[in-house]
Design an enzyme around this catalytic site. Sequence first.
Site, mmCIF file in Angstrom:
data_model
loop_
_atom_site.group_PDB
_atom_site.id
_atom_site.type_symbol
_atom_site.label_atom_id
_atom_site.label_comp_id
_atom_site.label_asym_id
_atom_site.label_seq_id
_atom_site.Cartn_x
_atom_site.Cartn_y
_atom_site.Cartn_z
ATOM 1 N N HIS A 16 0.812 -1.233 0.000
ATOM 2 C CA HIS A 16 0.000 0.000 0.000
ATOM 3 C C HIS A 16 0.842 1.280 0.000
ATOM 4 O O HIS A 16 0.358 2.341 0.393
ATOM 5 C CB HIS A 16 -0.948 0.043 1.209
ATOM 6 C CG HIS A 16 -2.029 -1.006 1.163
ATOM 7 N ND1 HIS A 16 -1.942 -2.157 0.435
ATOM 8 C CD2 HIS A 16 -3.234 -1.063 1.781
ATOM 9 C CE1 HIS A 16 -3.044 -2.865 0.602
ATOM 10 N NE2 HIS A 16 -3.848 -2.237 1.403
ATOM 11 N N HIS A 26 -15.101 -4.632 1.630
ATOM 12 C CA HIS A 26 -14.180 -3.506 1.826
ATOM 13 C C HIS A 26 -13.810 -2.999 0.426
ATOM 14 O O HIS A 26 -13.451 -3.793 -0.448
ATOM 15 C CB HIS A 26 -12.957 -4.026 2.583
ATOM 16 C CG HIS A 26 -11.866 -3.044 2.833
ATOM 17 N ND1 HIS A 26 -12.077 -1.698 2.992
ATOM 18 C CD2 HIS A 26 -10.522 -3.238 2.987
ATOM 19 C CE1 HIS A 26 -10.907 -1.106 3.218
ATOM 20 N NE2 HIS A 26 -9.956 -2.015 3.212
ATOM 21 N N GLU A 51 -11.350 -0.958 -0.587
ATOM 22 C CA GLU A 51 -9.986 -0.536 -0.916
ATOM 23 C C GLU A 51 -9.535 -1.274 -2.190
ATOM 24 O O GLU A 51 -9.937 -2.411 -2.436
ATOM 25 C CB GLU A 51 -9.028 -0.807 0.263
ATOM 26 C CG GLU A 51 -7.701 -0.102 0.056
ATOM 27 C CD GLU A 51 -6.864 0.086 1.324
ATOM 28 O OE1 GLU A 51 -7.192 -0.484 2.375
ATOM 29 O OE2 GLU A 51 -5.841 0.823 1.232
ATOM 30 N N ASP A 109 -7.128 -2.999 -3.211
ATOM 31 C CA ASP A 109 -6.555 -4.353 -3.226
ATOM 32 C C ASP A 109 -7.644 -5.427 -3.181
ATOM 33 O O ASP A 109 -7.371 -6.596 -3.455
ATOM 34 C CB ASP A 109 -5.524 -4.576 -2.110
ATOM 35 C CG ASP A 109 -5.984 -4.140 -0.741
ATOM 36 O OD1 ASP A 109 -6.869 -3.272 -0.639
ATOM 37 O OD2 ASP A 109 -5.434 -4.665 0.254
ATOM 38 N N HIS A 167 -10.423 -1.197 8.790
ATOM 39 C CA HIS A 167 -9.727 0.046 9.073
ATOM 40 C C HIS A 167 -10.212 1.220 8.218
ATOM 41 O O HIS A 167 -9.639 2.305 8.293
ATOM 42 C CB HIS A 167 -8.212 -0.152 8.868
ATOM 43 C CG HIS A 167 -7.818 -0.366 7.429
ATOM 44 N ND1 HIS A 167 -7.045 0.557 6.756
ATOM 45 C CD2 HIS A 167 -8.099 -1.318 6.539
ATOM 46 C CE1 HIS A 167 -6.847 0.148 5.516
ATOM 47 N NE2 HIS A 167 -7.476 -0.989 5.370
ATOM 48 N N ASP A 214 -9.924 -7.210 5.991
ATOM 49 C CA ASP A 214 -8.536 -7.022 6.446
ATOM 50 C C ASP A 214 -8.284 -7.532 7.869
ATOM 51 O O ASP A 214 -7.140 -7.807 8.241
ATOM 52 C CB ASP A 214 -8.166 -5.540 6.401
ATOM 53 C CG ASP A 214 -7.841 -5.064 4.996
ATOM 54 O OD1 ASP A 214 -7.479 -5.882 4.151
ATOM 55 O OD2 ASP A 214 -7.953 -3.843 4.765
ATOM 56 N N TYR A 223 1.057 -6.300 10.749
ATOM 57 C CA TYR A 223 -0.094 -5.797 9.980
ATOM 58 C C TYR A 223 -0.928 -4.848 10.857
ATOM 59 O O TYR A 223 -1.273 -3.737 10.446
ATOM 60 C CB TYR A 223 -0.941 -6.987 9.503
ATOM 61 C CG TYR A 223 -1.986 -6.613 8.494
ATOM 62 C CD1 TYR A 223 -1.749 -6.741 7.133
ATOM 63 C CD2 TYR A 223 -3.218 -6.097 8.901
ATOM 64 C CE1 TYR A 223 -2.708 -6.377 6.199
ATOM 65 C CE2 TYR A 223 -4.176 -5.737 7.979
ATOM 66 C CZ TYR A 223 -3.918 -5.877 6.633
ATOM 67 O OH TYR A 223 -4.873 -5.508 5.715
ATOM 68 N N HIS A 263 -6.179 -11.174 3.516
ATOM 69 C CA HIS A 263 -4.724 -11.294 3.283
ATOM 70 C C HIS A 263 -4.190 -12.465 4.102
ATOM 71 O O HIS A 263 -4.518 -12.601 5.291
ATOM 72 C CB HIS A 263 -3.973 -10.038 3.736
ATOM 73 C CG HIS A 263 -4.341 -8.805 2.978
ATOM 74 N ND1 HIS A 263 -3.948 -8.578 1.678
ATOM 75 C CD2 HIS A 263 -5.059 -7.726 3.344
ATOM 76 C CE1 HIS A 263 -4.415 -7.408 1.274
ATOM 77 N NE2 HIS A 263 -5.099 -6.868 2.267
#
Length: 404
Positions: free
Chosen positions: A24, A79, A81, A83, A146, A165, A193, A226
């Site tokens: 990121h 989520h 984001e 990724d 997050h 995440d 993480y 992840h």
Amino acid sequence: MGPQEIKPGIWWVGVVDWNLRNFHGYSQTYQGTTYNAYLVLDDTITLFDTVSWKYREEFMCQVAQVVEPEKIDQIVVNHAEPDHAGSLPYVVDRTRPQKIYSSRVADKFIRGRFSSQDWPLEVVENGQTISLGKRSVQFAETRMLHWPDSMVSFIPEEKLLISQDAFGQNIASSERFDDWIAWPELKKEMAHYFANIILPYSARVPKALEAIQALGWDIEMIAPDHGLILKEHVGDAVAAYQEFAAQKPEKKAVIFYDTMWESTEKIAEALASGLTAQGISVKLYHLKSWHHSDVMAQVWNAAAVVVGSPTHNNNIMPLVADMLTYMQGLRPKNKLGLAFGSYGWSGESPGILSRWLQEIGAEQPLDPVKVQHVPGHEKYREIVSTAESLARHIEDKVRQTSSR
Ligand code: FEO
């Protein structure tokens, strides 16, 4: 890695990014990462999350090995984001789902980011359940864990939590589950993480765990977005998250610094020596050798952060400013602080560092250590004595915090 059935009718269809080192743009990963996505085959077919745009073609190939992509009925975006949602335009184009479920905030993010006018977006509320056929999915928002859009999905019939995440780790591997790795190593990656991504929202973690407990979810497996899927260490992982979020200080000091002509480095080593002699565990980081994310991975449970820079152009060294800026954003709690630095003539750096520590919220029971030119033998003894005082403050802090 081809798709893998993680429970009957439930497939991992993610991608392994073996060679990623920059996660990121701000955090280092030494073991790559994975972008996990899950396909549930029931009376309807549901895809949970996608992968980064870079891997969109590999991802569709993964999916196609399990089911014809156009048979996917619905996509759940836990989520938004990039990724996990970066491949959405590509995936939506090829699957033409009947529904794309997400939280209200993710819905806004999807509409803002993608040309999604003709997408069948549908907001799900916190606690809402949808049926997949024989199985169901319950959603719980985990705002700011997050991102504000974050939510998790629970399939009660399978006791499976798809956690986006949360509980993730940056580990690329051919194995999908946590049964091949020792728990301390897995916990270390989980802590790295957490410390770099979730730390600023620590106060929300116990609340989210309580909310999940109140929903009565009986979790047997956690499938994050992840790294490894947790089946052996579900309880350990939940306990670890409670521990990370509490940020309880241990008898540990993290010293980080940059140096020009090694005087500031000598101070760092003298402080480390004095603290170690008093039984304090020390992590010493010359910032030209260490990435800021690796330093943060040690800060979350340290009682003290000790920061040093020589004075350079009436200021501090750039790598120290980088570390402090990064740390300030991650908002660590329960810290003591000590500033130190050497100088030739003007000597501003210890004062500047002390102001940074104040802004970060670290208590500073001792004056900054300031050395003109090079610390000689007397000065060295003084610095060791300062370290011994700091060690006593660390002991007090650990005692006070553990008795709360
Ligand atoms: Fe793995 Fe917040 O995206």
